[in-house]
Design a protein around this motif. Structure first.
Motif, PDB file in Angstrom:
ATOM      1  N   ALA A   1       0.852  -1.190   0.000  1.00 29.56           N
ATOM      2  CA  ALA A   1       0.000   0.000   0.000  1.00 29.56           C
ATOM      3  C   ALA A   1       0.881   1.231   0.000  1.00 29.56           C
ATOM      4  CB  ALA A   1      -0.898  -0.004   1.237  1.00 29.56           C
ATOM      5  N   TRP A   2       0.327   2.364  -0.430  1.00 36.13           N
ATOM      6  CA  TRP A   2       1.123   3.579  -0.419  1.00 36.13           C
ATOM      7  C   TRP A   2       0.294   4.761   0.037  1.00 36.13           C
ATOM      8  CZ3 TRP A   2      -0.157   1.237  -5.075  1.00 36.13           C
ATOM      9  CH2 TRP A   2      -1.008   1.963  -5.893  1.00 36.13           C
ATOM     10  N   GLY A   3       0.975   5.795   0.485  1.00 40.60           N
ATOM     11  CA  GLY A   3       0.297   7.007   0.901  1.00 40.60           C
ATOM     12  C   GLY A   3       1.223   8.174   0.741  1.00 40.60           C
TER      13      GLY A   3
ATOM     14  N   ALA B   1     -20.713  -4.288 -15.312  1.00 36.53           N
ATOM     15  CA  ALA B   1     -20.791  -2.993 -14.633  1.00 36.53           C
ATOM     16  C   ALA B   1     -20.160  -3.053 -13.252  1.00 36.53           C
ATOM     17  CB  ALA B   1     -22.248  -2.552 -14.513  1.00 36.53           C
ATOM     18  N   ALA B   2     -19.417  -4.122 -12.962  1.00 35.48           N
ATOM     19  CA  ALA B   2     -18.835  -4.286 -11.629  1.00 35.48           C
ATOM     20  C   ALA B   2     -17.768  -3.229 -11.377  1.00 35.48           C
ATOM     21  CB  ALA B   2     -18.221  -5.673 -11.496  1.00 35.48           C
ATOM     22  N   LEU B   3     -17.755  -2.674 -10.166  1.00 35.95           N
ATOM     23  CA  LEU B   3     -16.760  -1.688  -9.781  1.00 35.95           C
ATOM     24  C   LEU B   3     -16.163  -2.089  -8.441  1.00 35.95           C
ATOM     25  CD1 LEU B   3     -18.561   1.675 -10.632  1.00 35.95           C
ATOM     26  CD2 LEU B   3     -16.818   0.520 -11.969  1.00 35.95           C
ATOM     27  N   ILE B   4     -14.838  -2.020  -8.344  1.00 34.70           N
ATOM     28  CA  ILE B   4     -14.152  -2.334  -7.093  1.00 34.70           C
ATOM     29  C   ILE B   4     -13.336  -1.116  -6.701  1.00 34.70           C
ATOM     30  CG2 ILE B   4     -12.540  -3.878  -5.929  1.00 34.70           C
ATOM     31  CD1 ILE B   4     -13.184  -5.964  -8.062  1.00 34.70           C
ATOM     32  N   PRO B   5     -13.680  -0.431  -5.616  1.00 35.80           N
ATOM     33  CA  PRO B   5     -12.976   0.809  -5.281  1.00 35.80           C
ATOM     34  C   PRO B   5     -11.590   0.574  -4.719  1.00 35.80           C
ATOM     35  CG  PRO B   5     -14.586   0.285  -3.601  1.00 35.80           C
ATOM     36  CD  PRO B   5     -14.772  -0.731  -4.693  1.00 35.80           C
ATOM     37  N   GLU B   6     -10.662   1.491  -5.031  1.00 32.67           N
ATOM     38  CA  GLU B   6      -9.357   1.525  -4.385  1.00 32.67           C
ATOM     39  C   GLU B   6      -9.382   2.527  -3.242  1.00 32.67           C
ATOM     40  OE1 GLU B   6      -6.274   2.440  -7.101  1.00 32.67           O
ATOM     41  OE2 GLU B   6      -6.517   0.622  -8.249  1.00 32.67           O
ATOM     42  N   SER B   7     -10.065   3.655  -3.449  1.00 30.22           N
ATOM     43  CA  SER B   7     -10.145   4.669  -2.416  1.00 30.22           C
ATOM     44  C   SER B   7     -11.262   4.317  -1.439  1.00 30.22           C
ATOM     45  CB  SER B   7     -10.404   6.038  -3.045  1.00 30.22           C
ATOM     46  OG  SER B   7      -9.335   6.378  -3.897  1.00 30.22           O
ATOM     47  N   ALA B   8     -11.257   5.006  -0.310  1.00 39.66           N
ATOM     48  CA  ALA B   8     -12.161   4.625   0.770  1.00 39.66           C
ATOM     49  C   ALA B   8     -13.629   4.791   0.399  1.00 39.66           C
ATOM     50  CB  ALA B   8     -11.846   5.453   2.010  1.00 39.66           C
TER      51      ALA B   8
ATOM     52  N   PRO C   1      -4.415   5.545  -2.821  1.00 35.10           N
ATOM     53  CA  PRO C   1      -3.824   5.301  -1.505  1.00 35.10           C
ATOM     54  C   PRO C   1      -3.691   3.831  -1.139  1.00 35.10           C
ATOM     55  CG  PRO C   1      -6.091   5.992  -1.261  1.00 35.10           C
ATOM     56  CD  PRO C   1      -5.756   6.129  -2.717  1.00 35.10           C
ATOM     57  N   TYR C   2      -4.505   2.976  -1.743  1.00 34.57           N
ATOM     58  CA  TYR C   2      -4.467   1.556  -1.402  1.00 34.57           C
ATOM     59  C   TYR C   2      -4.514   0.716  -2.668  1.00 34.57           C
ATOM     60  CZ  TYR C   2      -6.214   3.495   3.009  1.00 34.57           C
ATOM     61  OH  TYR C   2      -6.389   4.247   4.135  1.00 34.57           O
ATOM     62  N   GLU C   3      -3.979  -0.481  -2.570  1.00 36.24           N
ATOM     63  CA  GLU C   3      -4.136  -1.451  -3.637  1.00 36.24           C
ATOM     64  C   GLU C   3      -5.429  -2.227  -3.435  1.00 36.24           C
ATOM     65  OE1 GLU C   3      -0.759  -3.901  -4.117  1.00 36.24           O
ATOM     66  OE2 GLU C   3       0.556  -2.258  -4.696  1.00 36.24           O
ATOM     67  N   LEU C   4      -5.857  -2.917  -4.485  1.00 40.15           N
ATOM     68  CA  LEU C   4      -7.107  -3.678  -4.407  1.00 40.15           C
ATOM     69  C   LEU C   4      -7.063  -4.739  -3.320  1.00 40.15           C
ATOM     70  CD1 LEU C   4      -7.891  -4.190  -8.194  1.00 40.15           C
ATOM     71  CD2 LEU C   4      -8.914  -2.541  -6.638  1.00 40.15           C
ATOM     72  N   SER C   5      -5.878  -5.279  -3.058  1.00 38.38           N
ATOM     73  CA  SER C   5      -5.753  -6.378  -2.102  1.00 38.38           C
ATOM     74  C   SER C   5      -5.662  -5.909  -0.650  1.00 38.38           C
ATOM     75  CB  SER C   5      -4.516  -7.219  -2.439  1.00 38.38           C
ATOM     76  OG  SER C   5      -3.352  -6.402  -2.423  1.00 38.38           O
TER      77      SER C   5
ATOM     78  N   PRO D   1      -4.756   9.977   7.743  1.00 40.87           N
ATOM     79  CA  PRO D   1      -5.456   9.772   6.464  1.00 40.87           C
ATOM     80  C   PRO D   1      -4.477   9.653   5.296  1.00 40.87           C
ATOM     81  CG  PRO D   1      -6.429  11.570   7.713  1.00 40.87           C
ATOM     82  CD  PRO D   1      -5.147  11.225   8.405  1.00 40.87           C
ATOM     83  N   LEU D   2      -4.750   8.716   4.409  1.00 35.73           N
ATOM     84  CA  LEU D   2      -3.942   8.529   3.207  1.00 35.73           C
ATOM     85  C   LEU D   2      -4.741   9.005   2.002  1.00 35.73           C
ATOM     86  CD1 LEU D   2      -2.514   4.959   3.907  1.00 35.73           C
ATOM     87  CD2 LEU D   2      -1.509   7.178   4.476  1.00 35.73           C
ATOM     88  N   TYR D   3      -4.098   9.758   1.138  1.00 34.84           N
ATOM     89  CA  TYR D   3      -4.803  10.353   0.006  1.00 34.84           C
ATOM     90  C   TYR D   3      -4.196   9.904  -1.323  1.00 34.84           C
ATOM     91  CZ  TYR D   3      -6.597  13.462   3.631  1.00 34.84           C
ATOM     92  OH  TYR D   3      -7.187  13.951   4.766  1.00 34.84           O
TER      93      TYR D   3
END
Length: 392
Positions: A25-27, A155-162, A352-356, A371-373
């Motif tokens: 993960a990164w921030g 139409a599936a969506l998987i968020p990376e951000s919060a 800020p985050y990876e999918l995993s 908070p990570l942005y």
């Protein structure tokens, strides 16, 4: 130790593996990771070698022809490799709709001879005859139809951000300012793996995106050290607003400017005209943006129809990057952040985050760093980007 040239050839594989499996993960503080792009293309292997022999005058010009296709996809693309065509050949590789017999894609022998692998434009779902037309061939030639790439309708969506607060551009009223800007935004289909990013029009046939998107191009990896590197396996799809729709597209014809350290690139892509006539607007770049300004984002998350979010903010600077809290996903790389006046303030390049990343890991990171942005490159770096080819 591998040479830099070898590593450049391995870049598409390396980035694809990282995009698929993730690393960390990164921030905005001590975290380091590779940006993610999206790839949801599937491949049907065909693995058919097309052998062409010298032909006498008056022979049937159709030297090879087969029928392929798919109707349960949003689009499809044929992929060729192992190309060995004499440069003086007078032939043409064609894709023709069946049974309408309408030409939908073609490539002349001279262009084919310069390629080692290639992928067709985005084609509507359907049945197609892939064929080789030969007028003159002085010596044997060959190529391989490696496979057919396609994207299933989803139409599936998987968020990376919060939090995702975006809405489909198609749901906005016609008079909404974002509708006009959206006509100058495209989804990039990159390389034989079909990874996707977002790009936007900043000049006459010039589109901006992230360098790590260009790095996924096999054609670019093979020609990066050339005076004029190739990016012909990158296709920009415009007006992709619905899951069952295929927008007009145009291929990349050159690299105007690139900087790996800034993670920015300008590609030469001539956008198709608007459906009702007229040209797409060149977006205005902001002189500067306040580090706490309200911004908006237009992008193609997860390779899906374009969405718009208008309730996000810049969160200051860190190491030269603008931090922001707009919702992003894989495929959002290269997205434009807009000011209240509709000018481009920055180019998104990291989430800020990876999918995993699990919720527990996110909580741990929050406790450590706050908070990570998301990260974006200020548009000033794009304005000053070297325009004389590949620059590092």
């Amino acid at each position: 130790m591998r040479s830099p040239t070898m590593m450049r050839h391995l870049l598409p594989i390396i980035f694809s593996c990282l995009a698929a499996f993730g690393a960390s993960a990164w921030g905005q503080r001590a975290l380091v990771a590779v940006p993610l792009v999206h790839n949801d293309e599937a491949t049907q292997t065909i693995d058919t070698r097309i052998a062409l022999q010298p032909r006498a005058s008056g022979a049937d010009p159709v030297a090879w022809e087969r029928l392929y296709g798919s109707t349960q996809t949003r689009y499809l693309r044929f992929r060729f490799d192992q190309i060995a065509i004499p440069p003086d050949s007078d032939l043409e590789l064609q894709v023709v709709s069946d049974p309408e017999d309408v030409m939908v894609w073609r490539l002349r022998g001279a262009e084919l001879a310069r390629a080692t692998e290639l992928t067709t434009d985005l084609l509507k779902p359907g049945r197609y005859r892939v064929r080789v037309i030969v007028t003159r061939l002085s010596s044997p030639a060959s190529l391989r139809l490696a496979g057919m790439n396609f994207q299933a309708v989803s139409a599936a969506l998987i968020p990376e951000s919060a939090v995702m607060r975006s809405k489909p551009v198609a749901s906005l009223v016609p008079a909404h300012p974002a509708r006009g800007i959206a006509r100058s935004v495209a989804m990039l289909h990159i390389g034989p793996l079909g990874s996707t990013c977002t790009a936007f029009l900043i000049g006459d046939a010039q589109m901006a995106t992230n360098f790590h998107c260009l790095a996924l191009s096999a054609r670019y990896a093979q020609t990066r050290t050339n005076p004029k590197p190739d990016c012909g396996d990158i296709v920009a799809e415009f007006d992709f607003l619905a899951t069952d729709q295929l927008g007009p597209s145009a291929a990349c014809t050159g690299v105007v400017g690139a900087d790996e350290n800034r993670d920015l690139v300008i590609l030469r892509i001539a956008p198709p005209p608007l459906a009702g006539g007229g040209q797409r607007a060149i977006l205005k770049l902001a002189a500067a943006a306040a580090p706490d300004a309200a911004v908006r984002i237009l992008h193609h998350p997860m390779g899906r129809p374009m969405v718009f979010e208008d309730h996000c903010e810049l969160k200051g600077f860190d190491a030269g990057d603008l931090m922001h809290d707009c919702g992003t996903m894989s495929g959002s790389s290269g997205s434009l952040l807009l000011t209240d006046s509709g000018e481009v303030a920055a180019v998104h390049y990291k989430a800020p985050y990876e999918l995993s990343t699990t919720e527990a890991e996110k909580e741990r990171l929050y406790q450590l760093y706050g908070p990570l942005y998301n990260r974006a490159k200020p548009v000033a770096l794009l304005i000053s980007l070297p325009r004389s080819g590949d620059s590092r």
